[in-house]
Write a protein that holds these residues in place. Sequence first.
Motif, mmCIF file in Angstrom:
data_model
loop_
_atom_site.group_PDB
_atom_site.id
_atom_site.type_symbol
_atom_site.label_atom_id
_atom_site.label_comp_id
_atom_site.label_asym_id
_atom_site.label_seq_id
_atom_site.Cartn_x
_atom_site.Cartn_y
_atom_site.Cartn_z
ATOM 1 N N GLY A 33 -17.270 -34.363 33.132
ATOM 2 C CA GLY A 33 -18.167 -33.255 33.452
ATOM 3 C C GLY A 33 -18.468 -33.184 34.935
ATOM 4 N N ASP A 34 -18.671 -34.351 35.562
ATOM 5 C CA ASP A 34 -18.923 -34.379 37.006
ATOM 6 C C ASP A 34 -17.727 -33.827 37.776
ATOM 7 O OD1 ASP A 34 -21.387 -35.483 36.566
ATOM 8 O OD2 ASP A 34 -20.791 -37.539 37.054
ATOM 9 N N ARG A 35 -16.515 -34.170 37.330
ATOM 10 C CA ARG A 35 -15.311 -33.667 38.009
ATOM 11 C C ARG A 35 -15.177 -32.155 37.816
ATOM 12 N NH1 ARG A 35 -11.735 -38.299 39.813
ATOM 13 N NH2 ARG A 35 -12.969 -40.094 39.132
ATOM 14 N N VAL A 36 -15.482 -31.697 36.609
ATOM 15 C CA VAL A 36 -15.411 -30.263 36.331
ATOM 16 C C VAL A 36 -16.342 -29.495 37.271
ATOM 17 C CG1 VAL A 36 -15.974 -28.465 34.646
ATOM 18 C CG2 VAL A 36 -14.673 -30.476 33.921
ATOM 19 N N ARG A 37 -17.575 -29.975 37.387
ATOM 20 C CA ARG A 37 -18.566 -29.273 38.217
ATOM 21 C C ARG A 37 -18.250 -29.358 39.707
ATOM 22 N NH1 ARG A 37 -21.718 -31.389 34.136
ATOM 23 N NH2 ARG A 37 -22.094 -33.331 35.258
ATOM 24 N N SER A 38 -17.608 -30.448 40.131
ATOM 25 C CA SER A 38 -17.337 -30.626 41.560
ATOM 26 C C SER A 38 -16.213 -29.724 42.064
ATOM 27 C CB SER A 38 -16.979 -32.089 41.851
ATOM 28 O OG SER A 38 -15.699 -32.401 41.309
ATOM 29 N N GLY A 39 -15.335 -29.285 41.140
ATOM 30 C CA GLY A 39 -14.234 -28.415 41.540
ATOM 31 C C GLY A 39 -13.061 -29.139 42.188
ATOM 32 N N VAL A 40 -13.074 -30.486 42.200
ATOM 33 C CA VAL A 40 -11.968 -31.234 42.803
ATOM 34 C C VAL A 40 -10.764 -31.263 41.855
ATOM 35 C CG1 VAL A 40 -13.530 -32.703 44.130
ATOM 36 C CG2 VAL A 40 -12.772 -33.445 41.856
ATOM 37 N N ASP A 41 -9.591 -31.576 42.398
ATOM 38 C CA ASP A 41 -8.401 -31.777 41.569
ATOM 39 C C ASP A 41 -8.495 -33.158 40.908
ATOM 40 O OD1 ASP A 41 -7.611 -29.402 42.636
ATOM 41 O OD2 ASP A 41 -5.974 -30.223 43.849
ATOM 42 N N TYR A 42 -8.114 -33.241 39.641
ATOM 43 C CA TYR A 42 -8.140 -34.530 38.954
ATOM 44 C C TYR A 42 -7.205 -34.496 37.751
ATOM 45 C CZ TYR A 42 -11.168 -32.132 35.607
ATOM 46 O OH TYR A 42 -11.655 -31.243 34.685
ATOM 47 N N GLY A 43 -6.911 -35.668 37.249
ATOM 48 C CA GLY A 43 -6.117 -35.797 36.032
ATOM 49 C C GLY A 43 -6.847 -36.662 35.030
ATOM 50 N N VAL A 44 -6.662 -36.348 33.736
ATOM 51 C CA VAL A 44 -7.241 -37.157 32.657
ATOM 52 C C VAL A 44 -6.103 -37.676 31.792
ATOM 53 C CG1 VAL A 44 -8.667 -37.134 30.570
ATOM 54 C CG2 VAL A 44 -9.450 -35.934 32.622
ATOM 55 N N GLY A 45 -6.035 -38.984 31.649
ATOM 56 C CA GLY A 45 -5.013 -39.596 30.812
ATOM 57 C C GLY A 45 -5.615 -40.176 29.549
ATOM 58 N N TYR A 46 -5.006 -39.866 28.404
ATOM 59 C CA TYR A 46 -5.467 -40.360 27.099
ATOM 60 C C TYR A 46 -4.402 -41.352 26.621
ATOM 61 C CZ TYR A 46 -7.831 -39.803 22.524
ATOM 62 O OH TYR A 46 -8.545 -39.991 21.367
ATOM 63 N N ILE A 47 -4.793 -42.597 26.420
ATOM 64 C CA ILE A 47 -3.837 -43.683 26.175
ATOM 65 C C ILE A 47 -4.108 -44.344 24.835
ATOM 66 C CG2 ILE A 47 -2.987 -45.900 27.080
ATOM 67 C CD1 ILE A 47 -4.832 -44.495 29.636
ATOM 68 N N ASP A 48 -3.040 -44.601 24.078
ATOM 69 C CA ASP A 48 -3.211 -45.495 22.936
ATOM 70 C C ASP A 48 -1.939 -46.286 22.682
ATOM 71 O OD1 ASP A 48 -1.480 -44.059 21.291
ATOM 72 O OD2 ASP A 48 -2.995 -43.483 19.838
ATOM 73 N N ILE A 49 -2.052 -47.267 21.781
ATOM 74 C CA ILE A 49 -0.963 -48.198 21.508
ATOM 75 C C ILE A 49 -0.144 -47.705 20.326
ATOM 76 C CG2 ILE A 49 -0.371 -50.584 20.930
ATOM 77 C CD1 ILE A 49 -3.063 -51.449 22.083
ATOM 78 N N ASP A 50 1.160 -47.553 20.526
ATOM 79 C CA ASP A 50 2.057 -47.178 19.427
ATOM 80 C C ASP A 50 2.242 -48.364 18.479
ATOM 81 O OD1 ASP A 50 2.585 -44.681 20.696
ATOM 82 O OD2 ASP A 50 4.007 -45.687 22.021
#
Length: 320
Positions: A154-171
Amino acid sequence: MSVDGVEERPDLILVVDDDEDIVRFVAFNLRLHGFEVMQAGDGQEALELIERRRPDLAVVDLRMPRVDGLELTRRLRANPMTSALPVIMLTAKGLTVDKVHGLTAGADDYLVKPFDTAELIARVSSTLRRNKEFREVSPLTGLPGNTRIRREIGDRVRSGVDYGVGYIDIDRFKSVNDRYGFVRGDEFISALARSLHRAVVSVGLPPAFLGHIGGDDFVIVCAPEQVRPLTERAVVDFEKTADELYDPEDAKRGYVELKDRRGNVQRAHLVTLSIGVSLSVPERRFTDPLEVIAAASEMKTVAKSQPGSYVAMDRRRPGG
């Protein structure tokens, strides 16, 4: 104290101050009220102690030699493994600017010297309680949980900066639990947390964020240019570590044997990682944290369809 027959350990408090009299006073009274205490004379010593054993809360003096309270708090907040550690700052009487600086650096509360025992215990107890209720630290990995993850995005969304979100799990994580049991399964989860932490540290600044959703699911939030080196480092590190957690014969042949409900023997390959990544960049700017997570989750499903460890990146533009 015990709950349902299981002994519950006392909260561990780290006291950091170069004034030995204050350290002794604080430590004595904390122990008197049932807390366990570690002591450090400055921020550098505190960081070395935390490497060996993570406290539940730190009481930190603002002004110290080498690494002072502000710098210590900043470093704790920048490290994914300690970003949720509650900090109470000790400040000098009447210096309002010290309180502001301490809270700005990320302190959760402050105590003005001189203070009495009742106020010390009340501040420590209430800060611990708030931390447990609102920050949702994972007891297995010590990483921030869902509430903190949503706030970070949410903080990144409001700041307007570029960012990436990675969702990780174990196969094939279920095959580990089925073959060895949940205790060994937890070792794989802890190993992934450490691998992700090392990867986050390796990419340097700006500091990336690492959170633990639960089970074998983790989230990273970082600058777009950090995604590739971070995920590559995490995959290599985790696969090497995970191989050593298998029984030697299973690791050598590259699979575990499991019986299904009908008694048939099935083979499950060794664990790998699936990572889905969503990017918020000028070409596609997210306005809702849930949308970012949903896009990363969708990409993780894509990664699951590929053999071996795989990173699936969402490169779609608006409307497609």
